[in-house]
Design an enzyme around this catalytic site. Structure first.
Site, short mmCIF file in Angstrom:
data_model
loop_
_atom_site.label_atom_id
_atom_site.label_comp_id
_atom_site.label_asym_id
_atom_site.label_seq_id
_atom_site.Cartn_x
_atom_site.Cartn_y
_atom_site.Cartn_z
N CYS A 67 -55.32 68.76 -6.54
CA CYS A 67 -55.35 67.80 -7.65
C CYS A 67 -55.51 68.51 -9.00
O CYS A 67 -54.59 69.18 -9.45
CB CYS A 67 -56.43 66.76 -7.38
SG CYS A 67 -56.23 65.26 -8.38
N HIS A 108 -54.34 64.55 -2.19
CA HIS A 108 -55.63 64.84 -1.55
C HIS A 108 -55.45 65.00 -0.03
O HIS A 108 -55.49 64.01 0.71
CB HIS A 108 -56.63 63.72 -1.84
CG HIS A 108 -57.10 63.69 -3.24
ND1 HIS A 108 -58.25 64.31 -3.67
CD2 HIS A 108 -56.56 63.13 -4.35
CE1 HIS A 108 -58.41 64.14 -4.96
NE2 HIS A 108 -57.39 63.42 -5.40
N GLU A 143 -57.58 66.07 1.99
CA GLU A 143 -58.83 65.68 2.64
C GLU A 143 -58.97 64.17 2.76
O GLU A 143 -59.89 63.67 3.41
CB GLU A 143 -60.02 66.25 1.87
CG GLU A 143 -60.48 65.47 0.65
CD GLU A 143 -59.55 65.56 -0.54
OE1 GLU A 143 -59.75 64.81 -1.51
OE2 GLU A 143 -58.60 66.38 -0.51
#
Length: 366
Positions: free
Chosen positions: A248, A333, A335
């Site tokens: 990001c 993202h 994650e």
């Protein structure tokens, strides 16, 4: 009886609804998020610092909020806008309502407004400054305040850790630069056995190299990447010496350090259902995203970076890799939290990169 509250935009538009959350009213940049679930992780994501989130899904708070699913200890957003806020959550993990948590962290909100109309306005006109008032007579005054207010572009210092700390693992060591990290980045690394040292955003290349890590990660975070100059210089100092992975804001800083440029998007990418194409394999992942800035593809032409991923909705750059050095990044993202786990494999790629680099170094020094 529900009390009235007004959401006011800088262009003079206002929406009448009901009080939600804190009475500590604030202003911020209003954005929208299209995720259907994961509102707890969203409101606790430091990348939303200073912003007012409009949730497009019509019912928010229906499964409550618990202590374990926060992505940061303290939410730092400036407001929440929903069509309907559930007052009776139903879930075995539920501990508090959305309203209770917003009150706890002094975050104002509004319910009972047409979130589709607000989203269309942002989509058509771009992000706007917005604020709340509980007094209809104060709307004109608030509009003038919004027009004259300059919102901060640099929020990283606000959300970055002030002192380093370690999340223990038993295998490779990773230094994580905290620009406003989501906790699930640490979890993903720990799950793979990594010993993670989280350090402040302004940690220098020399300080990082002195820790002798096997890899470095740059986290997500809020604001304009151009103002985080200290991190851009740090990247230049470590590149090629340690494997590198940026997420990001970390992705944007990686690009800037190599001669790329960024731009502010009209309304950004915020949601858990953004399709991204891997140009190497042709595979399409559904990704979780939250960013209002992006990298200009044309600025990368004469750099050592190659574009590896693009957004299928608008063609923006979503992934980069250095042509000769062990370094890569993604705008989205991997994650997740909230969102799909399609891109978890990127953490495995980072693990492989670190192991191969370490073996190469050991062979060279043998």
């Amino acid at each position: 009886m529900l009390e009235r509250r007004y959401l006011v935009l800088e262009d003079g538009t206002y929406y009448e609804g009901y009080k939600l959350g804190s009475n500590d009213l604030s202003v911020g940049e209003i954005v929208f998020n299209t995720a259907m679930t994961g509102y707890q992780e969203t409101i606790s994501d430091p990348s939303y610092t200073g912003q007012i989130i409009t949730f497009t899904y019509p019912l928010i708070g229906n499964y409550g909020i618990n202590r374990d699913d926060f992505e940061a200890l303290t939410p730092t957003l400036n407001g929440v806008v929903v069509k309907e806020a559930s007052t009776h959550p139903s879930n075995f993990r539920n501990q508090k309502t959305l309203h209770d948590v917003l009150v706890q962290y002094k975050i104002p909100g509004i319910s009972g407004v047409d979130t589709r109309s607000i989203t269309r306005k942002i989509r058509q006109h771009g992000v706007l400054k917005a604020g709340f008032t509980d007094n209809r007579d104060d709307i004109d005054s608030l509009i003038n305040t919004l027009k004259s207010t300059e919102l901060p572009r640099d929020e990283v210092e606000t959300v970055s850790t002030k002192t380093p700390y370690v999340s223990t693992g038993s295998d490779l060591s990773v230094v994580l630069l905290d620009f406003g990290k989501k906790q699930n980045i640490v979890r993903e690394l720990n799950m793979r056995g990594c010993n993670v040292t989280v350090v402040p955003y302004n940690t220098t290349a020399e300080e990082i190299l002195a820790m002798s890590p096997d890899g470095v990660m740059l986290s997500n975070g809020p604001g304009d990447p151009d103002v985080v100059e200290v991190a851009i210089e740090m990247i230049k100092g470590i590149l090629g010496k340690i494997p590198f992975f940026g997420i990001c804001l970390g992705h944007q800083l990686f690009a800037l350090s190599q001669g790329g440029t960024s731009f502010k998007m009209k309304f950004g990418h915020r949601g858990a259902n953004h399709p991204v194409k891997d140009l190497r394999s042709g595979k399409v992942d559904i990704t979780s995203q939250n960013h209002g800035y992006a990298i200009d593809k044309n600025s990368l032409v004469n750099t050592d970076l190659e574009v590896t991923h693009i957004a299928l909705n608008d063609g923006t750059v979503e992934g980069l890799r250095h042509k000769t050095l062990p370094a890569f990044s993604v705008q989205y993202h991997p994650e997740a939290r909230p969102g799909p786990s399609d891109s978890n494999y990127l953490f495995d790629e980072f693990m492989t990169m670190m192991k191969e680099f370490k073996e190469k170094e050991q062979t060279a020094n043998a």
